[in-house]
Design a protein around this motif. Sequence first.
Motif, PDB file in Angstrom:
ATOM      1  N   ASP A  74       0.811  -1.222   0.000  1.00 26.30           N
ATOM      2  CA  ASP A  74       0.000   0.000   0.000  1.00 26.30           C
ATOM      3  C   ASP A  74       0.841   1.269   0.000  1.00 26.30           C
ATOM      4  OD1 ASP A  74       0.906   0.017   2.620  1.00 26.30           O
ATOM      5  OD2 ASP A  74      -1.077  -0.155   3.536  1.00 26.30           O
ATOM      6  N   THR A  75       2.173   1.132   0.123  1.00 24.63           N
ATOM      7  CA  THR A  75       3.050   2.302   0.074  1.00 24.63           C
ATOM      8  C   THR A  75       3.641   2.554  -1.304  1.00 24.63           C
ATOM      9  OG1 THR A  75       5.062   1.071   0.661  1.00 24.63           O
ATOM     10  CG2 THR A  75       3.695   1.902   2.478  1.00 24.63           C
ATOM     11  N   ILE A  76       3.537   1.582  -2.205  1.00 30.70           N
ATOM     12  CA  ILE A  76       4.218   1.719  -3.497  1.00 30.70           C
ATOM     13  C   ILE A  76       3.315   1.526  -4.703  1.00 30.70           C
ATOM     14  CG2 ILE A  76       6.517   1.092  -2.649  1.00 30.70           C
ATOM     15  CD1 ILE A  76       6.023  -1.744  -3.692  1.00 30.70           C
ATOM     16  N   ALA A  77       2.178   0.859  -4.541  1.00 32.67           N
ATOM     17  CA  ALA A  77       1.343   0.491  -5.685  1.00 32.67           C
ATOM     18  C   ALA A  77       0.121   1.387  -5.805  1.00 32.67           C
ATOM     19  CB  ALA A  77       0.898  -0.969  -5.567  1.00 32.67           C
ATOM     20  N   GLY A  78      -0.275   1.681  -7.028  1.00 34.09           N
ATOM     21  CA  GLY A  78      -1.472   2.465  -7.257  1.00 34.09           C
ATOM     22  C   GLY A  78      -2.714   1.787  -6.721  1.00 34.09           C
ATOM     23  N   GLN A  79      -2.767   0.467  -6.818  1.00 33.63           N
ATOM     24  CA  GLN A  79      -3.907  -0.286  -6.298  1.00 33.63           C
ATOM     25  C   GLN A  79      -3.711  -0.698  -4.835  1.00 33.63           C
ATOM     26  OE1 GLN A  79      -5.943  -3.267  -8.425  1.00 33.63           O
ATOM     27  NE2 GLN A  79      -5.717  -2.320 -10.418  1.00 33.63           N
ATOM     28  N   LYS A  80      -2.657  -0.220  -4.207  1.00 32.68           N
ATOM     29  CA  LYS A  80      -2.357  -0.482  -2.789  1.00 32.68           C
ATOM     30  C   LYS A  80      -1.997  -1.939  -2.523  1.00 32.68           C
ATOM     31  CE  LYS A  80      -3.394   3.785  -2.026  1.00 32.68           C
ATOM     32  NZ  LYS A  80      -2.305   4.792  -1.855  1.00 32.68           N
ATOM     33  N   GLY A  81      -1.547  -2.633  -3.565  1.00 31.22           N
ATOM     34  CA  GLY A  81      -1.097  -4.005  -3.383  1.00 31.22           C
ATOM     35  C   GLY A  81      -0.275  -4.460  -4.559  1.00 31.22           C
ATOM     36  N   ILE A  82       0.688  -5.349  -4.288  1.00 28.01           N
ATOM     37  CA  ILE A  82       1.529  -5.897  -5.366  1.00 28.01           C
ATOM     38  C   ILE A  82       1.378  -7.411  -5.409  1.00 28.01           C
ATOM     39  CG2 ILE A  82       3.169  -4.004  -5.290  1.00 28.01           C
ATOM     40  CD1 ILE A  82       4.222  -7.452  -3.988  1.00 28.01           C
ATOM     41  N   ARG A  83       1.739  -7.970  -6.550  1.00 31.23           N
ATOM     42  CA  ARG A  83       1.786  -9.413  -6.762  1.00 31.23           C
ATOM     43  C   ARG A  83       2.993  -9.733  -7.639  1.00 31.23           C
ATOM     44  NH1 ARG A  83      -3.114 -11.684  -5.442  1.00 31.23           N
ATOM     45  NH2 ARG A  83      -2.802 -13.554  -6.702  1.00 31.23           N
ATOM     46  N   ASP A  84       3.348 -10.997  -7.693  1.00 31.87           N
ATOM     47  CA  ASP A  84       4.291 -11.527  -8.690  1.00 31.87           C
ATOM     48  C   ASP A  84       5.670 -10.861  -8.682  1.00 31.87           C
ATOM     49  OD1 ASP A  84       1.808 -12.644  -9.448  1.00 31.87           O
ATOM     50  OD2 ASP A  84       1.513 -11.103 -10.981  1.00 31.87           O
ATOM     51  N   PRO A  85       6.330 -10.731  -7.527  1.00 32.75           N
ATOM     52  CA  PRO A  85       7.643 -10.065  -7.531  1.00 32.75           C
ATOM     53  C   PRO A  85       8.717 -10.911  -8.205  1.00 32.75           C
ATOM     54  CG  PRO A  85       7.215 -11.012  -5.376  1.00 32.75           C
ATOM     55  CD  PRO A  85       5.950 -11.184  -6.169  1.00 32.75           C
ATOM     56  N   LYS A 330       3.694 -17.065  -2.456  1.00 40.01           N
ATOM     57  CA  LYS A 330       3.126 -17.073  -3.801  1.00 40.01           C
ATOM     58  C   LYS A 330       4.088 -16.395  -4.770  1.00 40.01           C
ATOM     59  CE  LYS A 330      -1.257 -17.016  -4.531  1.00 40.01           C
ATOM     60  NZ  LYS A 330      -2.680 -16.613  -4.715  1.00 40.01           N
ATOM     61  N   HIS A 331       4.133 -16.907  -5.988  1.00 38.27           N
ATOM     62  CA  HIS A 331       4.808 -16.325  -7.151  1.00 38.27           C
ATOM     63  C   HIS A 331       6.164 -15.699  -6.787  1.00 38.27           C
ATOM     64  CE1 HIS A 331       3.957 -14.940 -11.441  1.00 38.27           C
ATOM     65  NE2 HIS A 331       5.219 -14.606 -11.201  1.00 38.27           N
ATOM     66  N   GLY A 332       7.167 -16.562  -6.567  1.00 34.93           N
ATOM     67  CA  GLY A 332       8.456 -16.088  -6.094  1.00 34.93           C
ATOM     68  C   GLY A 332       9.555 -16.126  -7.136  1.00 34.93           C
ATOM     69  N   ALA A 333      10.731 -15.636  -6.741  1.00 34.82           N
ATOM     70  CA  ALA A 333      11.929 -15.660  -7.576  1.00 34.82           C
ATOM     71  C   ALA A 333      13.150 -15.706  -6.667  1.00 34.82           C
ATOM     72  CB  ALA A 333      11.992 -14.430  -8.483  1.00 34.82           C
ATOM     73  N   VAL A 334      14.223 -16.351  -7.142  1.00 39.85           N
ATOM     74  CA  VAL A 334      15.443 -16.553  -6.348  1.00 39.85           C
ATOM     75  C   VAL A 334      16.647 -16.036  -7.111  1.00 39.85           C
ATOM     76  CG1 VAL A 334      16.988 -18.306  -5.356  1.00 39.85           C
ATOM     77  CG2 VAL A 334      14.505 -18.558  -5.120  1.00 39.85           C
ATOM     78  N   ILE A 335      17.556 -15.366  -6.393  1.00 39.73           N
ATOM     79  CA  ILE A 335      18.854 -14.976  -6.946  1.00 39.73           C
ATOM     80  C   ILE A 335      19.947 -15.310  -5.944  1.00 39.73           C
ATOM     81  CG2 ILE A 335      17.953 -13.117  -8.397  1.00 39.73           C
ATOM     82  CD1 ILE A 335      19.093 -11.148  -6.256  1.00 39.73           C
ATOM     83  N   HIS A 336      21.215 -15.207  -6.397  1.00 42.36           N
ATOM     84  CA  HIS A 336      22.369 -15.429  -5.535  1.00 42.36           C
ATOM     85  C   HIS A 336      22.766 -14.129  -4.836  1.00 42.36           C
ATOM     86  CE1 HIS A 336      23.627 -18.620  -8.737  1.00 42.36           C
ATOM     87  NE2 HIS A 336      22.661 -19.068  -7.950  1.00 42.36           N
TER      88      HIS A 336
END
Length: 353
Positions: A74-85, A330-336
Amino acid sequence: MKFELKGRLWVMAGLLMAFIFNGCANSSVPKEEDMAAYLLVYFHDPTHSLHMALSEDGYTFTAVNNGEPVVAGDTIAGQKGIRDPHITRGPDGAFYIAMTDLHIFGMQEGYRDTRWERPHEEYDWGNNRGFVLMKSYDLINWTHNRVYIEEAFPKLDVGCAWAPQTIYDPVEDKMMLYFTMRIGHGLTKLYYAYTDDDFTQLVSEPEILFEYPNPEIQILDADITPLPDGRFCMMYVAQENPIGIRMAFSDKINRDYIYEDGWVDFESGSCEAPNVWKRIGEDKWVLMYDIYSIQPHNFGFVETADFESFEDLGHFNDGVMKITNFTTPKHGAVIHLTQKEADALAAYWDKKD
């Protein structure tokens, strides 16, 4: 499960791989031999925010900030929520995170008076307009910008724009954003565009990344991996029955992907959100995906050494992959990460407790 990759020798890195993994000539960008930990980014439906977890061995992940968000949606998104980072490291040494700007429970949370931001009968399910892009050099201090495709390119009648991911294109010398988009009431397809160096806007109009052989099937959630032989493997979701993960291969990062028949996941039900990451110091890659067809919600994993045959690793806490202090990512990603980067991130959130 076996896939034939004809006419290729599995040889180790060439110049193109050096560009992508080591950041061109930027000696400040750590190489694989400098890496000592793994960072998982993900989101939760209850928070619609960004979460992070660390692992020393690539098998057991522990959330920072006791599983609470590290950046509130709610601090960064226009719709006050994010998904799929999705997170990646760029040639400048910076970390790039791209996320869907969408809150599917926005009406229930009091952020809007309607189920979706725009009329369902005109724009269908979700019908968000774009993304949140963030950039950081330390994983703690982030810039963020909202990128709405219809504002940048008004002639595009965007029905939805989801699941953005970023990869460095050494040919264009730009960060390439690729994503799922639906035009009007059409089917979702895979697109790409390039961003500016500050990761604040798109500098090229979206173009088709890949066409599925059956034009009546929706495709979504692409994830591109540079291979040791110089090619690119794109994992993506095909909405057949059940919905699952397929592969395509190309010599070019942004086009000419060739369809491979066969499913890569081992699920009996539907899954989505593929993400491929390499085990540090090993010639093994892990495909992680989101199994939304089971309860409780979980991630699934398969492992490969050649992108031809795949071994089923099971699910989080049902196999070799573990999570310790959080559930249902949900809907994650991994890096080193380097040890210094991992320690600094953990210490920062420990101090916040």
